[in-house]
Design an enzyme around this catalytic site. Structure first.
Site, PDB file in Angstrom:
ATOM      1  N   GLN A  90      -5.816   3.088  -2.049  1.00 48.57           N
ATOM      2  CA  GLN A  90      -5.491   4.672  -1.446  1.00 48.57           C
ATOM      3  C   GLN A  90      -6.271   6.062  -1.814  1.00 48.57           C
ATOM      4  OE1 GLN A  90      -1.257   5.149  -1.710  1.00 48.57           O
ATOM      5  NE2 GLN A  90      -0.917   3.092  -0.402  1.00 48.57           N
ATOM      6  N   HIS A 154      -0.786   5.409  -4.216  1.00 45.01           N
ATOM      7  CA  HIS A 154       0.040   6.805  -4.413  1.00 45.01           C
ATOM      8  C   HIS A 154      -0.757   7.500  -5.452  1.00 45.01           C
ATOM      9  CE1 HIS A 154       3.787   4.049  -3.806  1.00 45.01           C
ATOM     10  NE2 HIS A 154       3.026   4.244  -2.719  1.00 45.01           N
TER      11      HIS A 154
END
Length: 374
Positions: A90, A154
């Protein structure tokens, strides 16, 4: 920290806490016009953040590591001078915002996954630079999450300036929630506040303390993926990825704890319990949560006269649910929610442009804008 602390819940007043969307009808949908999407460009595959230059061009970050300048729907060559980015799950090149006095200062701000610092892997960094033609110059790193990690989840990375010129940004828990989030000496699971030059405001809630990072504004967050300023109150609102059944909207207030991972909604992705309680002493409640989760992403408050029926309400992009939602806001509470558009792809970013239109960055689809259907 003793986990039992989180199990001591204060008296609950129903009107003070969030309700899941399943408990609220979609009455707001009645009387709303229909909307459609108009394609600005489909040439940017992973649009993460976008911002408008004074002349109207859009700077768009691609998570893979490039910043593109979009002029009248045409995508130029990538900007030069972009910082070295660690594309890791991510992580990658994330958000972009302008200084509130950009016309005078020329500063733009970029968040990205950086490998700088001790340890293998990367963490979220915030830098500023100026634009000289098609080149970024005068680069300065303002903040870097100290604990690098090989984990690919995250990073957070959303940024916004408030009405007083303070810069807020998020760093997610980096997939290590029990270590990072409730420890004020560690980065991760926090929203931060800086002055525009990267210094720490003297009135930050943890400034001057030896047992906390001075830049922290609020903590107990999982992975804030959207951030905006409420136009009627000036408060910081954030959308937050939760576990299954635990996506949230929070009002991030100075020094407040939002409970992750001990207090929250939802369960682990494998179906096992996660948070020990939904309420806890000294823990703020979300003003909204989704069950099932929609994988919340970018948010924006609508102020434009192009959408009088949406003014001062919140638009929320969804990744997994591939839609754009409207949350009707009144007195810091969500009264109703409705789907404005569905099956439109993974909506990563939502921003209102200076022309008054709302623009969406959709993974694999590019940049589109919201228009009332004819």
């Amino acid at each position: 920290m003793n986990k039992k602390t989180w199990l001591s819940a204060a008296a609950i007043t129903l009107g003070s806490y969030a309700l899941s969307f399943s408990a609220i009808n979609n009455a707001l949908a009645q009387g709303l016009p229909e909307y459609s999407l108009e394609t600005i460009t489909s040439d940017i595959q992973m649009p993460w953040g976008m911002v408008w230059l004074p002349e109207g061009d859009i700077l768009v970050t691609d998570r893979n590591g490039d910043i593109f300048r979009v002029s009248n729907g045409q995508v130029g060559d990538p900007l030069g001078g972009v910082p070295e980015v660690h594309t890791n799950g991510q992580g990658g090149l994330l958000d972009i915002v302008l200084h509130p006095d950009y016309a005078d200062t020329g500063w733009l701000y970029i968040s990205y996954a950086s490998e700088e610092g001790a340890g293998e892997g990367s963490n979220t960094a915030i830098m500023r630079a100026r634009l000289n033609g098609n080149q970024l110059v005068d680069q300065e790193v303002l903040y870097k999450g100290a604990e690098n990690s090989m984990r690919g989840q995250h990073y957070g990375g959303r940024m916004i300036f408030d009405n007083d010129g303070y810069l807020y940004f998020s760093i997610g828990d980096r997939g290590d929630h029990f270590t990072n989030v409730q420890d004020l000496t560690r980065d991760g699971g926090k929203i931060y506040r800086l002055n525009a030059d990267g210094s720490v405001p003297s009135d930050n809630p943890f400034a001057g303390r030896d047992d906390a990072k001075a830049a922290i504004w609020s903590y107990g967050h999982r992975n804030p993926q959207g951030i905006d300023i409420n136009p009627t109150t000036g408060q910081v609102w954030a959308s937050e990825h939760g576990p299954r059944g635990g996506d949230e909207i929070n009002i991030a207030e100075a020094g407040k704890n939002y409970g992750w991972p001990y207090v929250g909604y939802g369960i682990n992705y494998n179906g096992e319990p996660l948070a020990e309680a939904k309420f806890g002493e000294g823990v703020e409640q979300p003003i909204w949560y989704w069950d099932p989760s929609i994988a919340v992403a970018g948010i924006t408050f609508v102020t434009s006269e192009r959408y009088p029926e949406l003014q001062n309400h919140l638009l929320v992009g969804a990744l997994r649910a591939t839609k754009l939602e409207l949350l009707e806001i009144h007195d810091d509470r969500v009264l109703r929610r409705t789907d404005l558009l569905t099956d439109i792809g993974r909506v990563r970013s939502v921003r209102q442009g200076p022309d008054g239109y709302v623009y969406l960055g959709i993974e694999g689809e590019g940049i589109k804008r919201l228009v009332p259907a004819d």
